[in-house]
Design an enzyme around this catalytic site. Structure first.
Site, PDB file in Angstrom:
ATOM      1  N   LYS A  47       0.711  -1.127  -0.114  1.00 55.54           N
ATOM      2  CA  LYS A  47      -0.032   0.029   0.122  1.00 55.54           C
ATOM      3  C   LYS A  47       0.853   1.105   0.057  1.00 55.54           C
ATOM      4  O   LYS A  47       1.927   1.221   0.491  1.00 55.54           O
ATOM      5  CB  LYS A  47      -0.733  -0.114   1.295  1.00 55.54           C
ATOM      6  CG  LYS A  47      -1.904   0.320   1.292  1.00 55.54           C
ATOM      7  CD  LYS A  47      -2.939  -0.079   2.650  1.00 55.54           C
ATOM      8  CE  LYS A  47      -4.080   1.126   2.445  1.00 55.54           C
ATOM      9  NZ  LYS A  47      -4.610   1.521   1.262  1.00 55.54           N
ATOM     10  N   CYS A 133      -2.155   8.765  -8.343  1.00 56.18           N
ATOM     11  CA  CYS A 133      -3.158   8.620  -7.707  1.00 56.18           C
ATOM     12  C   CYS A 133      -4.315   9.864  -8.055  1.00 56.18           C
ATOM     13  O   CYS A 133      -3.954  10.738  -7.913  1.00 56.18           O
ATOM     14  CB  CYS A 133      -2.971   8.592  -6.124  1.00 56.18           C
ATOM     15  SG  CYS A 133      -4.574   8.642  -5.226  1.00 56.18           S
ATOM     16  N   ILE A 194      -0.529   0.692 -15.995  1.00 56.03           N
ATOM     17  CA  ILE A 194      -1.069   2.059 -15.824  1.00 56.03           C
ATOM     18  C   ILE A 194      -1.737   1.906 -14.557  1.00 56.03           C
ATOM     19  O   ILE A 194      -2.006   0.982 -13.784  1.00 56.03           O
ATOM     20  CB  ILE A 194      -2.321   2.537 -16.735  1.00 56.03           C
ATOM     21  CG1 ILE A 194      -3.348   1.455 -16.730  1.00 56.03           C
ATOM     22  CG2 ILE A 194      -1.666   2.724 -17.968  1.00 56.03           C
ATOM     23  CD1 ILE A 194      -4.511   1.703 -17.958  1.00 56.03           C
ATOM     24  N   GLY A 220      -9.532  -2.962 -13.243  1.00 58.40           N
ATOM     25  CA  GLY A 220     -10.305  -4.273 -13.759  1.00 58.40           C
ATOM     26  C   GLY A 220     -10.133  -4.390 -15.226  1.00 58.40           C
ATOM     27  O   GLY A 220      -9.553  -3.702 -15.824  1.00 58.40           O
ATOM     28  N   GLY A 247      -3.328  -3.486 -15.239  1.00 62.24           N
ATOM     29  CA  GLY A 247      -4.558  -3.256 -15.942  1.00 62.24           C
ATOM     30  C   GLY A 247      -5.497  -4.502 -16.061  1.00 62.24           C
ATOM     31  O   GLY A 247      -5.247  -4.839 -17.334  1.00 62.24           O
ATOM     32  N   GLY A 248      -6.154  -4.664 -15.267  1.00 59.97           N
ATOM     33  CA  GLY A 248      -7.282  -5.700 -15.561  1.00 59.97           C
ATOM     34  C   GLY A 248      -6.705  -7.014 -15.646  1.00 59.97           C
ATOM     35  O   GLY A 248      -7.550  -8.134 -16.103  1.00 59.97           O
ATOM     36  N   THR A 270      -7.123  -5.574  -9.086  1.00 69.19           N
ATOM     37  CA  THR A 270      -8.483  -5.899  -8.837  1.00 69.19           C
ATOM     38  C   THR A 270      -8.758  -7.338  -8.730  1.00 69.19           C
ATOM     39  O   THR A 270      -9.763  -7.668  -7.789  1.00 69.19           O
ATOM     40  CB  THR A 270      -9.346  -5.304 -10.016  1.00 69.19           C
ATOM     41  OG1 THR A 270      -8.986  -3.930  -9.942  1.00 69.19           O
ATOM     42  CG2 THR A 270     -10.902  -5.221  -9.826  1.00 69.19           C
TER      43      THR A 270
HETATM   44  C1  SIN Z   1      -6.119   5.740  -3.315  1.00 66.14           C
HETATM   45  O1  SIN Z   1      -5.830   5.258  -2.626  1.00 66.14           O
HETATM   46  O2  SIN Z   1      -7.125   6.440  -3.905  1.00 66.14           O
HETATM   47  C2  SIN Z   1      -5.747   4.813  -4.816  1.00 66.14           C
HETATM   48  C3  SIN Z   1      -4.268   4.728  -4.928  1.00 66.14           C
HETATM   49  C4  SIN Z   1      -3.732   5.166  -6.279  1.00 66.14           C
HETATM   50  O3  SIN Z   1      -4.592   5.323  -7.444  1.00 66.14           O
HETATM   51  O4  SIN Z   1      -2.732   5.333  -6.541  1.00 66.14           O
END
Ligand code: SIN
Length: 306
Positions: A47, A133, A194, A220, A247-248, A270
């Site tokens: 994360k 993000c 991406i 996704g 990506g998906g 996803t």
């Molecule tokens: C988020 O925490 O809003 C998504 C993270 C990202 O898109 O890098």
């Protein structure tokens, strides 16, 4: 034929196979380790970490869409200090490569976070610089759409850490190659792409947006064709650094498609919300694909689009 060789090398690191988990979809590793064998992965991406802890955006911040999902998490995370004290000990001996995704609200935040994540030995094999993000007011896309701005940030962060530095790019630009080139000129060791596509969802019955913050990032299978195209565009530019395709990806064949488009590694995101062991299954299926296609070394697939 003997079993296909699945090991790949990128950014000076050896990965047991090309399949990693994507940031924001696999916690800090420990949460999903009971459901997904980490040794079956090429690696995991944590994360996103920031200097200070963040609660993220108001709920609802996730919703399902046709062939995908929208998220507006807002980069909720435990912050650098708690990450180092509480999460890193598990990662030191987790049996797979670890890239730590990180971000800041200012250039100095990015620098301090990169410095803070460096010099800890095993447990952090590389960094993924998040400039893509779409769900935050400060930081994120602010640094990820203008090539000069992205390049300058990469250059400054490059000077702050000796770790491999992969830059995660947004699809929400008109010229992804210009952005990628600026990052590589700024010292990026690799590029991951991406991140999500900006989108929204509406509940027609309540006439309200489905996300509290109205807009979110789409991920996704719905975005796979867009992601393949962007990976291929960047690969064709031959910038001289490995690409991580995202990506998906739901299956081994999806992963193979990204490798053929020019990626060296892939990330599964996803799909882990559907099945927590999705990335391990993708790795296994990719091995099966290589065997069936008589590919003796998975690296042969990179950029091998006919
Ligand atoms: C988020 O925490 O809003 C998504 C993270 C990202 O898109 O890098």
């Amino acid at each position: 034929m003997s079993a296909p060789r699945m090991e790949v090398h990128a950014f000076g690191l050896r990965f047991a196979n090309p399949v990693l988990t994507a940031s924001g979809t696999f916690g800090y590793g420990s949460e999903l380790a009971g459901s997904c064998p980490l040794t079956a992965l090429g690696g995991l991406v944590t994360k996103g970490i920031s200097l200070a802890p963040r609660a993220g955006n108001p709920e609802p911040r996730i919703c399902e869409t046709a062939a995908g999902m929208l998220n507006s998490i807002g980069l909720a995370n435990v912050g650098l200090r708690a990450f180092l004290e509480e999460k890193l000990p598990f990662l030191r001996d987790c049996g797979t490569r670890v890239l730590v995704n990180f971000f800041g609200e200012t250039e100095d935040d990015y620098l301090r976070c990169a410095e803070g994540l460096s010099g800890h030995g095993p447990g952090i094999d590389g960094l993924e610089l998040n400039i893509s993000c779409p769900n935050v007011k400060a930081g994120g896309l602010e640094f990820g759409v203008v090539p000069e701005v992205a390049g300058r940030l990469c250059e400054r962060v490059r000077g702050a850490t000796d770790l491999p530095l992969v830059v995660k790019l947004t699809p929400n630009v008109t010229d992804v190659v210009a952005l990628a080139r600026a990052c590589v000129q700024g010292g990026a060791s690799g590029l991951s792409l991406i991140n999500t596509l900006r989108g929204m969802a509406i509940d027609a019955r309540t006439r309200r947006p489905r996300l509290a913050r109205v807009f979110g990032g789409l991920s996704g299978p719905a975005i796979k064709p867009v992601a393949l195209r962007l990976v291929h565009e960047v690969a064709r530019a031959r910038l001289g650094v490995p690409i991580i395709g995202i990506g998906g990806i739901m299956s081994g064949e999806d992963a193979a498609e990204f490798l053929l488009a020019g990626a060296t590694l892939v990330q599964v995101g996803t799909a882990s919300f559907v099945r927590p062991d999705a990335a391990a299954r993708v790795a296994e299926e990719l091995l099966g694909y290589c065997a069936a296609q008589q590919v003796s070394d998975v690296s042969e697939l990179t950029g091998a689009l006919a």
